[in-house]
Design an enzyme around this catalytic site. Structure first.
Site, PDB file in Angstrom:
ATOM      1  N   LYS A 147       2.830   6.661   4.723  1.00  0.00           N
ATOM      2  CA  LYS A 147       1.981   5.519   4.407  1.00  0.00           C
ATOM      3  C   LYS A 147       2.639   4.196   4.778  1.00  0.00           C
ATOM      4  O   LYS A 147       3.801   3.957   4.481  1.00  0.00           O
ATOM      5  CB  LYS A 147       1.668   5.522   2.911  1.00  0.00           C
ATOM      6  N   SER A 178       0.803  -1.229   0.000  1.00  0.00           N
ATOM      7  CA  SER A 178       0.000   0.000   0.000  1.00  0.00           C
ATOM      8  C   SER A 178       0.834   1.277   0.000  1.00  0.00           C
ATOM      9  O   SER A 178       0.273   2.368  -0.143  1.00  0.00           O
ATOM     10  CB  SER A 178      -0.946   0.011   1.205  1.00  0.00           C
ATOM     11  N   SER A 209      -6.270   3.637   4.080  1.00  0.00           N
ATOM     12  CA  SER A 209      -5.609   2.749   3.109  1.00  0.00           C
ATOM     13  C   SER A 209      -6.627   1.983   2.274  1.00  0.00           C
ATOM     14  O   SER A 209      -6.412   0.820   1.912  1.00  0.00           O
ATOM     15  CB  SER A 209      -4.660   1.766   3.810  1.00  0.00           C
ATOM     16  N   LYS A 222       0.282   3.652  -2.792  1.00  0.00           N
ATOM     17  CA  LYS A 222      -0.836   4.602  -2.766  1.00  0.00           C
ATOM     18  C   LYS A 222      -0.341   6.042  -2.633  1.00  0.00           C
ATOM     19  O   LYS A 222      -1.095   6.984  -2.877  1.00  0.00           O
ATOM     20  CB  LYS A 222      -1.803   4.270  -1.624  1.00  0.00           C
TER      21      LYS A 222
END
Length: 374
Positions: free
Chosen positions: A215, A53, A113, A56
């Site tokens: 993140k 993730s 997320s 992202k």
């Protein structure tokens, strides 16, 4: 002929041992002093790995760029497709058929997320997630991400979806510097959608160490990962770690790496913008020399006791033939410090130098033949 002019910056007479080496349990890692543009630590930094993730960040970057350009508004809404609604993994819990504002979708991506929110944004911008991935790859080329390839907007496991930790740090750095008006989303610790409150998974946001993004990521192949940034005073560090074994190790190793960077290094301002560094010799000019000035501030992260061991070298092809316009790039300043990558900065002509007239050129030529003078 090439010339090397040494501008000494307190070159130390004693050779001190380097600071104790640092290592991390992360399989891949990088730490950058963004304020000074200096890599403080790296380990497997250019290895293409599954970013989970953390990719992202690139998805959000694509949205931020369109917001700043005015092609998109935080109040614009995108429809939720069945594909987005059905997507597994982390979710914002959007409902199929709803229209959701970009502002909320970004929070769904950044704080929660949400894979579903990522797909809604991708489809809203490009028509399909595949087309959005193509846009991501084009943007990656423009950003110089040499070890990245995107197959989706979520970081969902795919053999063709890869990023290096250096590339992740690059995207994070550009996002922080170019989109400060939207970066604040990354410091939000929770977001509620459809009465479901989810907390930001970034462990550093809760540790009072100056962290304000970015993140986390986790898949079985990628392990536990984190791209993070912290600001203390006027110093900002950007860090990426990947391939850790569990949530606790991710939190502890991330904090340890950031603390080491803040403790062991300091951002040193060596030269100011416009400061005269050296005088370069001029050939057939109304002046025999031209001042070389800094095109930008020279800042470098150094270990706290290493300033006296910095070596600054100015290099240019000289003598430089006139005419010279003020602002012409004429030389390069290189800064070297123990156990640190060297940095180079452009040097410009600090003033214009006109070419000598016919008589002056004749006299200069005679002097050169007889006396060896320029």
């Amino acid at each position: 002929m090439p010339r090397l002019l040494l501008a000494c910056l307190l070159i130390g007479l004693l050779v001190r041992p380097a600071a104790a080496a640092f290592d991390t349990a992360a399989e891949e890692a990088i730490l950058i002093d963004l304020t000074a543009g200096t890599v403080l630590f790296e380990k497997g930094a250019d290895r293409p790995i599954p970013p989970a993730s953390m990719s992202k960040i690139m998805t959000a970057y694509m949205v931020f760029k369109r917001l700043k350009a005015g092609d998109l508004s935080l109040d614009d809404t995108f429809p939720v497709s069945e594909k987005a609604w059905r997507k597994g993994g982390s979710k914002m819990f959007v409902e199929v058929g709803d229209r959701v504002a970009v502002r909320d979708l970004l929070r769904g991506v950044i704080v929660q997320s949400g894979n579903d929110a990522s797909i809604v944004l991708a489809e809203g911008i490009a028509g399909s997630e595949a087309a959005f991935a193509d846009l991501m790859n084009r943007e990656a080329e423009e950003l110089g991400l040499s070890n990245s390839n995107f197959a989706n907007a979520t970081g969902w496991p795919d053999p063709d979806h890869r990023m290096s930790v250096r590339d992740l740090a690059t995207v994070a750095s550009v996002l922080i510097q170019d989109y400060p008006e939207y970066y604040g989303f990354y410091s939000e610790t929770e977001f509620t959608w459809h009465e479901i409150t989810q907390s930001n998974r970034n462990p550093l946001l809760y540790r009072n160490i100056g962290a304000d993004g970015l993140k986390t990521g986790h898949t079985e192949e990628a392990g536990y990962c984190l791209t993070a940034s912290a600001l203390r005073g006027d110093r900002r560090l950007v860090m990426v770690v990947a391939g850790l074994e569990n949530v606790r190790q991710r939190a502890e190793e991330s904090e340890r790496l950031l603390e080491w960077g803040f403790r062991e290094f300091t951002a040193q301002r060596l030269f100011e913008t416009g400061e005269v560094v050296e005088q370069a010799e001029v050939w057939l000019g109304e002046s025999d020399s031209v001042p070389l000035v800094m095109a930008e501030e020279a800042v470098m992260a150094l270990r706290r006791n290493d300033r006296d061991d910095v070596v600054v070298t100015v290099s240019y092809e000289g003598p430089i033939p006139a005419p010279i316009a003020a602002g012409d790039r004429l030389a390069t300043l290189t800064v070297e410090a123990p156990d640190m990558p060297s940095r180079s900065f452009p040097l410009l002509a600090g003033e214009a130098v006109d070419k000598l007239g016919p008589v002056g050129r004749l006299i200069a030529g005679v002097k050169h033949l007889i006396l060896g003078e320029l």
